[in-house]
Design an enzyme around this catalytic site. Structure first.
Site, PDB file in Angstrom:
ATOM      1  N   HIS A 109       9.182  39.421  17.869  1.00 61.37           N
ATOM      2  CA  HIS A 109      10.198  39.441  16.813  1.00 61.37           C
ATOM      3  C   HIS A 109      11.370  38.561  17.273  1.00 61.37           C
ATOM      4  O   HIS A 109      11.594  38.395  18.481  1.00 61.37           O
ATOM      5  CB  HIS A 109      10.648  40.895  16.661  1.00 61.37           C
ATOM      6  CG  HIS A 109      11.573  41.181  15.526  1.00 61.37           C
ATOM      7  ND1 HIS A 109      12.929  40.970  15.590  1.00 61.37           N
ATOM      8  CD2 HIS A 109      11.338  41.697  14.298  1.00 61.37           C
ATOM      9  CE1 HIS A 109      13.490  41.347  14.456  1.00 61.37           C
ATOM     10  NE2 HIS A 109      12.540  41.792  13.649  1.00 61.37           N
ATOM     11  N   GLN A 160       8.060  48.659  17.129  1.00 58.65           N
ATOM     12  CA  GLN A 160       6.946  48.935  16.211  1.00 58.65           C
ATOM     13  C   GLN A 160       5.927  49.911  16.790  1.00 58.65           C
ATOM     14  O   GLN A 160       4.984  50.278  16.103  1.00 58.65           O
ATOM     15  CB  GLN A 160       6.242  47.634  15.821  1.00 58.65           C
ATOM     16  CG  GLN A 160       7.069  46.702  14.966  1.00 58.65           C
ATOM     17  CD  GLN A 160       7.430  47.291  13.610  1.00 58.65           C
ATOM     18  OE1 GLN A 160       6.789  48.213  13.105  1.00 58.65           O
ATOM     19  NE2 GLN A 160       8.477  46.773  13.003  1.00 58.65           N
ATOM     20  N   LYS A 195      13.183  53.280  12.990  1.00 59.14           N
ATOM     21  CA  LYS A 195      11.745  53.011  12.827  1.00 59.14           C
ATOM     22  C   LYS A 195      10.937  54.294  13.020  1.00 59.14           C
ATOM     23  O   LYS A 195       9.732  54.302  12.827  1.00 59.14           O
ATOM     24  CB  LYS A 195      11.266  51.975  13.844  1.00 59.14           C
ATOM     25  CG  LYS A 195      12.069  50.690  13.872  1.00 59.14           C
ATOM     26  CD  LYS A 195      11.527  49.653  12.914  1.00 59.14           C
ATOM     27  CE  LYS A 195      12.161  48.302  13.180  1.00 59.14           C
ATOM     28  NZ  LYS A 195      12.070  47.387  12.059  1.00 59.14           N
ATOM     29  N   CYS A 229      11.110  38.206  10.233  1.00 62.38           N
ATOM     30  CA  CYS A 229      11.816  37.909  11.489  1.00 62.38           C
ATOM     31  C   CYS A 229      10.833  37.629  12.622  1.00 62.38           C
ATOM     32  O   CYS A 229      11.065  38.046  13.782  1.00 62.38           O
ATOM     33  CB  CYS A 229      12.750  39.051  11.902  1.00 62.38           C
ATOM     34  SG  CYS A 229      14.034  39.349  10.724  1.00 62.38           S
TER      35      CYS A 229
HETATM   36  C1  LIG Z   1       8.953  44.220  17.056  1.00 62.11           C
HETATM   37  C2  LIG Z   1      10.388  44.349  16.645  1.00 62.11           C
HETATM   38  N1  LIG Z   1      11.355  44.151  17.551  1.00 62.11           N
HETATM   39  C3  LIG Z   1      12.647  44.256  17.248  1.00 62.11           C
HETATM   40  C4  LIG Z   1      13.052  44.595  15.983  1.00 62.11           C
HETATM   41  C5  LIG Z   1      14.514  44.704  15.687  1.00 62.11           C
HETATM   42  O1  LIG Z   1      14.854  46.029  15.414  1.00 62.11           O
HETATM   43  P1  LIG Z   1      16.315  46.400  14.919  1.00 62.11           P
HETATM   44  O2  LIG Z   1      16.591  45.513  13.742  1.00 62.11           O
HETATM   45  O3  LIG Z   1      16.225  47.840  14.557  1.00 62.11           O
HETATM   46  O4  LIG Z   1      17.252  46.145  16.044  1.00 62.11           O
HETATM   47  C6  LIG Z   1      12.105  44.818  14.997  1.00 62.11           C
HETATM   48  C7  LIG Z   1      12.497  45.145  13.618  1.00 62.11           C
HETATM   49  O5  LIG Z   1      11.755  45.010  12.690  1.00 62.11           O
HETATM   50  C8  LIG Z   1      10.730  44.699  15.341  1.00 62.11           C
HETATM   51  O6  LIG Z   1       9.777  44.886  14.437  1.00 62.11           O
END
Ligand SMILES: Cc1ncc(COP(=O)(O)O)c(C=O)c1O
Length: 551
Positions: free
Chosen positions: A268, A348, A371, A510
């Site tokens: 991500h 995730q 999540k 993202c």
């Molecule tokens: C694999 C992964 N890492 C990091 C994030 C970022 O999470 P957050 O926006 O809650 O900080 C996400 C969000 O979708 C994600 O799917």
């Protein structure tokens, strides 16, 4: 459903256990008995406990000592709370207020009985929500998907019961964020109604309660991911902030010019950008593990990237576009051969697979509460004790210090060293409640059911003409990505919302590098949770087919 769980309570009494319960209550202060009481009470929702106990408690039981035991059970440290309950002991237990009404009713028996029958009806009416609806169903066998009572679970999630654009809401945007069960919503409400205070600083009752609730949540997180100590749990805003914290503390101190940082194509943006920024600042190298056409890590290539120059490997546990589960245990073991630190992005994975950070052997594990059915704005950095101990502070301010003069500051040890300022107390407590909820359903049961939903969705979506599934990893969680021939992805998302009340993500999620590697810029991404149903998937398939045939 009628109040059939009286049955289980009645058989409990028949088996002679009730007397044991009362006897234990008389002993009161002994820990073994307290935890037994907790176990018994924990099996019932607050509402149910009130109904069942009022109907079934024999007259000759020493109610006063039962009540005292409950009170102690909910406040085992004996902190004076003015008769109110510490929230970290609330899950599944009645409130002290409710208990005093329960055990010291100032109403006559006859009034009680008629109140009870209407209360019982209300309790089980379809439009009321208790904290743990699924616990009411005695037949609920989580291990068998045919009887996984998803309707009962759904009652715990009020937001699901609404119309959107004239259709029943179908929430398939779970990889972006999950909905919150009543247990979490109620815990937040109770916290603000009864306990809200800043923590650690004041010598008053509410501060003590808030502090205990906050630290209790830390303990729950520790248990949930099997850390060895609550001191290894740092509360942050979410995964993004957590990764930035590690990059700005560990990275700034230990990564130098020429050092290497390894991430993967499946990451991500939250696990790409902070490392990219750090690499630029430090003149370090960012190396990226390639993936195959199924959307899986190529392990041999990863092994080839590792070297004594590798300072940190930072990888997702589960990818958010194709749902790939990475072989993180193997990857951590390999990194450790070169003495590299490892960060696992659990954003995730946390809601879908059991996590044991000690077994994994990672140095850091980060995730976001939202999540996993917890509020927004709260997340966790797990850090191995010996690693947190050697990290410099991140942000400066209150709470992270032991002593301050104008010349110098002595910092606190972890986790306080990394929690400058007033923390997000209520949402941490909400996170604790969410973990309680998930633990009660059981992550194994959840993952089995979600796996079933995912296979069902893939099978039926794949039959639609012009639909192409993107990514086909062998090990996956409940995320499906697809594109439709001749229909732009954002248009599919918009039409599904408008025509079918279906909420899902349509875009780059993202995670642009992973999508581009599989030849697309964007996908439609339904992602499933244990409150979704095959019926909802049928509606999705029907709606997508309609969009396609209207082209
Ligand atoms: C694999 C992964 N890492 C990091 C994030 C970022 O999470 P957050 O926006 O809650 O900080 C996400 C969000 O979708 C994600 O799917």
């Amino acid at each position: 459903m009628s109040i059939e769980n009286q049955q289980s309570f009645a058989s409990f009494l028949d088996a002679g256990n009730w007397n044991g319960y009362a006897d234990n209550a008389n002993i009161g202060s002994e820990w073994a008995d307290i935890s037994r009481l907790r176990e018994i009470a924990g099996g019932f929702c607050p509402e149910e406990a009130r109904q069942i106990a009022t109907q079934l408690i024999p007259d000759d039981v020493n109610l006063e000592s039962v009540y005292a035991s409950f009170a102690q059970l909910q406040n085992p440290l004996g902190i004076s709370t003015g008769g109110l309950v510490l929230p970290d002991f609330q899950a599944g237990l009645p409130f002290t207020d409710d208990l005093s009404k329960l055990f010291f009713p100032d109403v006559q028996d006859s009034t009680k009985k008629s109140d009870l029958s209407s209360a019982a009806q209300n309790q089980f009416a379809d439009n009321t929500y208790s904290d743990y609806s699924f616990l009411r169903d005695q037949e609920f066998n989580y291990n068998n998907r045919d009887v996984f009572d998803v309707q009962s679970i759904r009652k715990d999630f009020p937001i699901l019961h609404q119309k959107v654009n004239g259709k029943d809401l179908i929430w398939f945007d779970n990889a972006a964020t999950t909905q919150k069960p009543s247990h979490v919503i109620n815990t937040l409400t109770r916290f603000y109604q009864q306990d809200n205070s800043n923590i650690h600083r004041a010598a008053h009752t509410l501060a003590a309660r808030s502090t205990d609730a906050y630290e209790g949540a830390r303990e729950k997180v520790k248990d949930f991911i099997h850390a060895s100590s609550p001191d290894e749990i740092v509360f942050v805003r979410g995964t993004t902030e957590g990764i930035n914290l590690v990059a700005q503390t560990y990275g700034r101190k230990y990564i130098q010019e020429g050092d290497e940082i390894i991430i993967s194509t499946l990451d991500h943006h939250a696990n790409i950008v902070p490392w990219q920024q750090l690499a630029k600042e430090k003149k370090a190298k960012l190396l990226v593990i390639p993936i195959n056409d199924n959307g899986e890590i190529i392990l041999e290539e990863y092994e080839r990237l590792l070297s004594p120059r590798t300072k940190i490997v930072s990888i997702s546990h589960v990818n958010n576009t194709f749902g790939t589960i990475l072989p993180v245990k193997t990857m951590i073991d390999l990194a450790k051969r070169y003495g590299a630190r490892v960060l696992i992005d659990g954003a995730q994975s946390i809601a879908h697979t059991p996590v044991d950070v000690q077994e994994l052997g990672c140095d850091f594990f980060v995730f976001s509460g939202h999540k996993i059915y917890a509020p927004n704005g709260i997340g966790v950095v797990y850090g191995k004790k010996e690693v947190l101990d050697i990290l410099p502070p991140w942000q400066g301010g209150g709470n992270m210090i032991q002593d301050v003069t104008f010349e110098e500051t002595i910092f606190n040890g972890p986790p306080a060293r990394f929690e400058a300022g007033t923390p997000n107390v209520a949402d941490a407590v909400g996170l604790g409640a969410a973990l309680d909820y998930v633990s009660r359903v059981g992550l194994i049961n959840i993952s089995k059911y979600e796996h079933y939903l995912t296979e069902y969705a893939r099978e039926h979506l794949a039959k639609i003409d012009g639909l192409r599934l993107i990514g086909n990893p062998r090990e996956r969680v409940s995320v499906v990505s697809f594109v439709l021939k001749d229909v732009p992805t954002p248009e599919v998302g918009r039409l599904l919302d408008k025509e079918a009340g279906i909420a899902l993500r349509a875009g780059h999620h993202c995670a642009q590098p992973s999508l581009r590697r599989l030849g697309v810029e964007a996908t439609v991404r339904p992602s499933f949770s244990f409150y979704n149903t095959t019926d909802e998937i049928d509606k999705l398939v029907h709606a997508v087919r309609k969009i396609q045939s209207n082209r």
